[in-house]
Design an enzyme around this catalytic site. Structure first.
Site, PDB file in Angstrom:
ATOM      1  CB  THR A 105     -22.705 -22.469-104.043  1.00 17.69           C
ATOM      2  OG1 THR A 105     -21.932 -23.672-103.911  1.00 17.69           O
ATOM      3  CG2 THR A 105     -21.781 -21.302-104.293  1.00 17.69           C
ATOM      4  CE  LYS A 147     -22.565 -25.725-125.509  1.00 22.26           C
ATOM      5  NZ  LYS A 147     -21.295 -25.682-124.822  1.00 22.26           N
ATOM      6  CD1 TRP A 169     -24.622 -23.608-128.488  1.00 18.64           C
ATOM      7  CD2 TRP A 169     -24.523 -22.076-126.866  1.00 18.64           C
ATOM      8  NE1 TRP A 169     -23.329 -23.560-128.041  1.00 18.64           N
ATOM      9  CE2 TRP A 169     -23.238 -22.629-127.052  1.00 18.64           C
ATOM     10  CE3 TRP A 169     -24.698 -21.092-125.885  1.00 18.64           C
ATOM     11  CZ2 TRP A 169     -22.136 -22.232-126.292  1.00 18.64           C
ATOM     12  CZ3 TRP A 169     -23.607 -20.696-125.125  1.00 18.64           C
ATOM     13  CH2 TRP A 169     -22.333 -21.262-125.321  1.00 18.64           C
TER      14      TRP A 169
END
Ligand code: AMP
Length: 543
Positions: free
Chosen positions: A185, A438, A443
């Site tokens: 990754t 947040k 959100w």
């Protein structure tokens, strides 16, 4: 009662064997690092993949040993895909865009025994050579007369080695769950993590992805994967091509607009695949020469969100349909895809464009759901945001030699993305979970805010992060890079945003910066910015 069917293993070599007998004349065209165009057939590729396997045997490579590649999309890389995995070794495709210390880390972590390297990347390996002492040898993907002067020890010429090998080799049969290839990754935090694909996962992924409403590949297709073979196996297309016999056109190092157009004009692909940045270059080039992409019917775009304007430009200027797709290294990579279908056909143009912005529906084999922080599943109403979790037979079940289990949750993998899902299972990526802001328990999508702000004609790039706020926990702040010589202030940006976002999403500060940091794969690197600007609102009396 058990079924009474044969239990033949799904092996990568079986894809190539199928292609060789069923599609022997399928063409594979490549732009080589040397600059010229190379073409041959599937039959030629299969014979050379067997030579690769014989070479590995000569080099005393054992079952499961890691063999790395550092190469562009080209026919030699294709041969290695099959030769290495088919032999029973693990093909480790290295992403040359990783930073030097990440390259060192993954070569050592994977314990690569040999590295097959394109001419372009020889200097990259020379630079890290003192730190990758365990690699036994380097095989340079070129003809003998192109061999460079190199500091790489035990450097050999691929073509010379292959010429000495027989093209007869009996592909071994083994457990389909064995490791076939691996990709690390390119995460924004910590060291890269290794994802080890199996023969079974790769074959199932390929079978699913050829479908009409997935990639829609057939023996009469011709596709140009600009998505690299060094990152998530070019979205599995080298495997899907063997199932269908589609013609493959490999762009090699030529990813700029002019080089891509040259190949498209000559080879006439009907399908292109890649990330938004390359298409921006191609679209700009096409504008500059005033030509149309006549042969192209579909453009699969993934890796980052396809901008609305890009979807429209492909449609209106080139008659090409953008198939938006989403996936991850950990998912082989296909998760969802937004192909043309009956739902789209029934929509007026503007609504269809809006639907195309979504990342699509899960392909068979992938289950998706959204959850809150406590793991409760959230409604599929197209509005509620939640952490996106996935499961399926080509999704990672653990990282290679790494005991980090933080992403695994009761048989599901937490993608780290935040999304909505609607009643038809159309999924829309809203943000990365560590980037979502947040504010007072609600959100805010940093991506949506960035997309809205960057429409300001005097801004070149925007980045939204959460800064600490004593009342709301976090509030969004906007970091913006101005266009050269632009005169723009905070008030102008905020008033521009007024009718584009919900009032409570309005950033609490706009800060102009010279530039913004990016990861090796071009994603905004927000980790350091979050630290630097954590207390900005408090320190500047804005909280
Ligand atoms: P990688 O593993 O490097 O391919 O990155 C996977 C991540 O890229 C996903 O978790 C998403 O955050 C992002 N990504 C991939 N495709 C899309 C897309 N179509 N729209 C938005 N984000 C995407």
């Amino acid at each position: 009662m058990q079924g009474l069917m044969m239990d033949r293993p799904l092996l990568i070599s079986s894809l190539l064997q199928h292609a060789e007998v069923t599609h022997p004349h399928s063409e594979i065209v490549s732009r080589r690092c040397e600059g010229d165009i190379h073409r041959y057939t599937m039959k030629d590729a299969a014979a050379r993949a067997r030579k690769v396997a014989n070479l590995l045997q000569r080099l005393n490579i054992n079952d499961g040993d890691r063999i790395a590649t550092l190469a562009w999309n080209n026919y030699r890389h294709f041969e290695l895909y099959y030769g290495v995995s088919g032999y029973g070794a693990v093909l480790h495709t290295i992403n040359p865009r990783l930073f030097a210390e990440q390259l060192v880390y993954i070569v050592n972590h994977a314990e690569d025994r040999y590295i097959f390297v394109d001419l372009t990347f020889v200097p990259l390996l020379e630079a890290i050579l003192p730190h990758i002492g365990n690699v036994e040898g380097f095989i340079i993907l070129c003809d003998e007369d192109k061999m460079p002067e190199t500091k790489l020890p035990n450097a050999q010429c691929y073509e010379t080695l292959l010429a000495a090998e027989s093209d007869e080799f009996e592909w071994p049969e083994f457990d389909e769950r064995k490791g076939a290839s691996m990709c690390y990754t390119s995460g924004t935090t910590g060291n890269p993590k290794g994802v080890l694909y199996s023969h079974r996962s790769t074959c199932l992924h390929a079978l699913s992805s050829v479908g009409e409403e997935v990639m829609g590949l057939s023996s009469s297709s011709c596709f140009l994967p600009v998505v690299p073979m060094f990152h998530v196996n070019a979205w599995g297309t080298p495997y899907s091509a063997c199932i269908t016999g589609a013609k493959q056109v490999f762009p090699g190092p030529g990813m700029d607009g002019a080089s891509l157009w040259e190949l498209i004009e000559a080879e006439k692909p009907d399908l292109l695949l890649g990330v938004p940045t390359v298409w921006l270059m191609l679209l700009n080039h096409m504008d500059s020469i005033g030509k149309k992409l006549e042969s192209v019917k579909n453009v699969i775009i993934g890796g980052a969100a396809a901008p609305l304007q890009m979807i429209k430009d492909f449609d209106q200027k080139h008659d090409a349909f953008v198939v938006h797709a989403w996936g991850m290294t950990e998912m082989s990579p296909i998760g969802t895809i937004n192909a043309y279908n009956g739902i789209m056909a029934a929509l007026p143009e503007e609504e269809r464009y809006q639907l195309q912005r979504k990342q699509g529906r899960p392909v068979f084999g992938v289950e998706i759901k959204i959850c809150d922080d406590d793991g409760n599943e959230l409604p599929r109403d197209g509005k509620t945001f939640g952490r996106l979790l996935v499961r399926g037979p080509w999704i990672v079940n653990g990282y290679y030699n790494n005991d980090d289990t933080s992403s695994f949750e009761n048989g599901w993998f937490d993608t780290g993305d935040v999304a909505t899902i609607d009643e038809n299972s159309y999924m829309n990526i809203v943000d990365r979970s560590k980037d979502v802001i947040k504010s007072g328990g609600e959100w805010i999508s940093s991506i949506d805010l960035e997309n809205a702000a960057v429409g300001h004609p005097q801004l070149a790039e925007c980045c939204v992060i959460g800064a600490r706020h004593p009342k709301w926990d976090e509030r969004p702040i906007l970091l913006a890079v101005k266009n050269p010589e632009a005169e723009v202030d905070e008030a102008s940006v905020l008033s521009y945003l007024e009718d584009k976002i919900a009032k409570w999403w309005m950033p609490d500060a706009v800060i102009f910066v010279e530039s913004l940091p990016h990861t090796a794969t071009g994603k905004l690197l927000k980790v350091d910015l979050r630290k630097d600007y954590e207390n900005y609102l408090i320190d500047h009396g804005k909280a």
